[in-house]
Scaffold this active site. Structure first.
Site, PDB file in Angstrom:
ATOM      1  N   GLU A 105       0.835  -1.206   0.000  1.00  0.00           N
ATOM      2  CA  GLU A 105       0.000   0.000   0.000  1.00  0.00           C
ATOM      3  C   GLU A 105       0.873   1.260   0.000  1.00  0.00           C
ATOM      4  O   GLU A 105       0.544   2.255  -0.644  1.00  0.00           O
ATOM      5  CB  GLU A 105      -0.944  -0.001   1.213  1.00  0.00           C
ATOM      6  CG  GLU A 105      -2.068  -1.034   1.067  1.00  0.00           C
ATOM      7  CD  GLU A 105      -2.950  -1.104   2.299  1.00  0.00           C
ATOM      8  OE1 GLU A 105      -2.408  -1.396   3.386  1.00  0.00           O
ATOM      9  OE2 GLU A 105      -4.160  -0.869   2.180  1.00  0.00           O
ATOM     10  N   GLU A 125      -4.018  -9.381   3.701  1.00  0.00           N
ATOM     11  CA  GLU A 125      -4.828  -9.077   4.895  1.00  0.00           C
ATOM     12  C   GLU A 125      -6.002 -10.019   5.073  1.00  0.00           C
ATOM     13  O   GLU A 125      -6.387 -10.347   6.197  1.00  0.00           O
ATOM     14  CB  GLU A 125      -5.342  -7.637   4.830  1.00  0.00           C
ATOM     15  CG  GLU A 125      -4.310  -6.572   5.133  1.00  0.00           C
ATOM     16  CD  GLU A 125      -3.428  -6.207   3.945  1.00  0.00           C
ATOM     17  OE1 GLU A 125      -3.483  -6.913   2.915  1.00  0.00           O
ATOM     18  OE2 GLU A 125      -2.673  -5.226   4.056  1.00  0.00           O
TER      19      GLU A 125
END
Ligand SMILES: NC(=O)c1ccc[n+]([C@@H]2O[C@H](COP(=O)([O-])OP(=O)(O)OC[C@H]3O[C@@H](n4cnc5c(N)ncnc54)[C@H](O)[C@@H]3O)[C@@H](O)[C@H]2O)c1
Length: 697
Positions: A105, A125
């Site tokens: 990210e 995740e």
């Protein structure tokens, strides 16, 4: 800056080097250092561009797990990304190692990304029951389109640098020195025209996807099937869909809401517990990590049946030359034939090449001579489940195997100490209990005998990883961890049939609870004849199953067992013939049959696991409750989103667990419902299995 982020100038490029060993986790120190470094570069008139690289073995491998569950400290990852994205000077990320989760990210918040060919990028995740909460669900689809973003985010599977380049996640792959290449790239783009490319501004793929909302519905259905019961993939899809329905800021807000919902959910708590449980399982208090290991370069398997063949495949897949010994040419041909056809099936699905099939087969050497195992570093016995035969095999191995070779048995139920005693080298003997199909199932119970040497245990725990398994250490008892508990579970499943259920009632409740299949569908798959034979040998009875076997109903292989199957379908169909037998046998034990609801079915079956699990823990057969959870998720398809049976019990609360168990005892369901003393103690203390693990057992 601070000591985690170094700032240096290389011509007109500010080089920010993050050095936070071991994996450059994006903790508060790194975030603060980076923010300050970027602000300094912005303020410095000499600087035209910024190169962001990491020292050590990897780019940012993710968020800092130590911060999990704590209130976010500023600058948060999102705040940092905002600073980066708005930076008026181009930032180029140089990626090596693993850019995962918050690491990727962060790279997506840079203006450009380059990577070395060996780099791996991903958003895993979902495996913790959450979603990428720092813009991953908003930026990735803008770069690669929603379909690819959904796949990467919902499976959590990482991709390699070349694929990332093809997909547009990285702008270039560099073969040279990464730091130099990143600086050169930064220098080069500094001269280019503004505005700087910001992922948040790229709307073409998003606008396209907005016209095809059916993509999201199809994805929901797909993941509802392939990740049954899991909330996180569905939330990931919602977050990605939000990117197509709102502006960037709106999408970010929606991502945050969905992230928070997941973070606070029981599912995510369970999945995070499980993530740590898997890692914890590899640690054995009296066998430290630095224990010297025995070298395993070659293997041998005794027996090429159902298990031997699957075990051999694991070694061939890992590139370990393996001898397979059988008693007859026919058995050998059959065994090798099954292995080849398994590989060919995998090749037809495109998961391995035809060349791989041949390469793996070439690693397997079939033999009818026991003496051919004399050079093997590890020998795994997988002959029939018979103590006399196993002793005979081990006595022979003792003579033939080279000194230092590990002698392992795949027995499911027999006493590993007695098998070891058939040799003059019990320290080299260990149980390696694979699960069927052995080439597929990830669990490996590593069974420690009384005399098993520590280096043998350490070697086998590591070997498990090498051959793609998840090891759990177990002590010697009938059935070890998994099957001993399963016994208690099956006893309840049968008891429910005698009291009033039909097989499908039990199976449906257990399937709805989240297991892949209920006990009777599972029994049909495994075959009813094996346990029937054992019952006859040991003088036990199980009237319903005995009658089915007497009718030749051995399960799927005879197209009839607890259910009926057709030649073309393995879908279990309820069978009136079975229903009649169940009723008849039930009425021999109870005056009437009663309605039993799904809640009682689940509690009877699952709390039987928990009560037996607690006994196993007290006896030291399992090191930790979390090891039992790993055993059940990887060996018995217990739903990961419930964390395993022991974690599930913790979530219910052990006081409630105890009360329910006592209730079953009072209702006359038998002495198996004597509560395990450990449950009584933990419930009285208001604590949990997790507390018990943390206190060191
Ligand atoms: N099937 C399962 O689900 C499962 C799961 C875990 C463990 N196990 C255990 O694995 C072992 C093997 O089970 P299986 O299901 O593969 O049985 P199987 O009957 O499919 O295979 C056993 C093989 O061993 C061979 N064999 C017998 N004596 C031998 C000898 N002296 N030398 C060489 N080969 C010999 C037989 O020819 C046969 O091919 C058993 O101890 C069993 O308890 C089975």
């Amino acid at each position: 800056m601070n000591d985690l982020v170094r700032y240096a100038l290389d011509g007109n490029v500010a080089v920010l080097t993050v050095d936070n060993p071991p994996v450059n986790a994006l903790g508060i120190g790194v975030r603060t250092g980076l923010k300050e470094a970027i602000e300094r570069a912005i303020a410095d008139p000499e600087v035209d561009a910024i190169a962001l690289v990491c020292a050590g073995r990897t780019f940012f491998a993710g968020a800092d797990i130590a911060e999990f569950g704590k209130p976010p400290a500023s600058p948060t990852l999102r705040e940092l990304h905002d600073v980066m994205e708005r930076c008026p000077k181009p930032i180029v990320a140089g990626i090596h190692g693993t850019a995962l989760g918050g690491g990727l990210e962060t790279a997506l918040a840079c203006h450009y990304r380059i990577a070395v060919p060996g780099a791996v990028l991903g958003l895993p995740e979902v495996k913790l029951g959450i979603l990428p909460g720092a813009g991953g669900t908003q930026r990735l689809p803008r770069l690669v389109g929603v379909e690819k973003a959904i796949e990467m985010i919902c499976t959590g599977e990482p991709i390699g640098a070349r694929q990332a380049h093809q997909m547009g996640v990285v702008d270039a792959v560099t073969e040279g020195d990464l730091r130099e290449a990143t600086i050169d790239y930064a220098d080069h783009v500094a001269a280019e025209d503004h505005p700087l490319p910001r992922v948040r501004d790229r709307d073409r793929l998003i606008a396209e996807a907005a016209r095809r909302p059916e993509v999201f519905q199809a994805a929901r259905e797909h993941y509802a099937k392939t990740r049954r019961g899991l909330m996180a993939p569905q939330h990931c899809i919602s977050a990605i869909q939000a990117a197509t329905e709102m502006d960037f800021e709106g999408g970010m807000r929606r991502e945050r809401e969905l992230f928070t919902e997941l973070l606070n959910s029981d599912q995510s708590k369970a999945q995070r517990h499980f993530f740590f449980a898997e890692r914890q399982a590899r640690k054995i208090p009296d066998v430290p990590r630095d224990t010297t290991q025995r070298e395993i370069a070659t293997a041998a398997i005794i027996g090429a049946g159902t298990m031997g063949g699957g075990i051999a495949m694991n070694f061939a897949n890992a590139g370990v030359p393996t001898v397979i010994v059988e008693t007859s040419q026919e058995a050998l041909d059959r065994g090798l034939g099954v292995i080849r056809s398994n590989y060919e099936r995998t090749a037809r699905k495109g998961r391995i090449s035809d060349k791989d099939v041949e390469a793996r087969m070439a690693l397997l050497t079939p033999s009818l001579e026991f003496t051919d195992v004399s050079d093997a570093d590890i020998i795994i016995e997988a002959v029939f489940e018979n103590m006399d035969l196993k002793k005979e095999v081990f006595a022979k191995l003792d003579i033939i195997a080279k000194p230092g070779a590990i002698l392992a048995t795949n027995t499911s139920t027999l006493d590993v100490n007695a098998i070891a005693a058939a040799t003059a080298r019990p320290p080299s003997v260990i149980g390696l209990h694979f699960f069927s199909p052995a080439n597929v199932m990830r669990l490996l119970e590593v069974v420690r005998g009384d005399k098993t040497a520590k280096d043998v245990i350490a070697t086998c725990m590591d070997l498990a990883k090498r051959i793609g398994k998840v090891p759990v250490l177990a002590g010697v008892c009938h059935g070890f961890i998994g099957n001993r508990m399963l016994h208690a579970y099956f006893d309840q499943a049968y008891a429910l049939l005698y009291e009033g259920c039909q097989p499908r009632d039990v199976d449906k409740a257990i399937h709805d609870f989240g297991l892949k299949m209920g006990p009777f569908a599972m029994a049909d798959l495994a075959g009813l004849d094996v346990s029937w034979r054992i019952r006859k040998e040991t003088g036990q009875t199980q009237p319903i199953a005995d009658r089915l076997c007497e009718l030749g109903r051995f399960g799927q292989k005879t197209e009839a067992g607890f259910y009926r199957y057709s030649q073309y379908s393995r879908t279990p169909q309820p069978d009136p013939e079975v229903a009649a037998i169940v009723e008849e046998e039930g009425l021999k034990l109870h005056d009437t049959r009663r309605e039993i609801d799904a809640e009682e079915i689940v509690n009877r079956c699952m709390l039987a696991l928990v009560n037996e699990g607690a006994k196993i823990l007290e006896e030291g057969i399992a090191l930790r409750a979390s090891d039992i959870d790993v055993t059940y998720v990887h060996g018995y398809s217990f739903p990961v989103y419930r964390g395993g049976p022991m974690f599930w019990a913790d979530m219910l609360g052990l006081d409630r667990v105890l009360e329910t168990i006592k209730g079953f005892h009072a209702a006359g369901h038998g002495d198996v419902w004597q509560p395990a003393p450990l449950i009584e103690r933990l419930a009285a203390e208001g604590s949990s299995f997790q507390d018990h693990d943390q206190a060191g057992g």
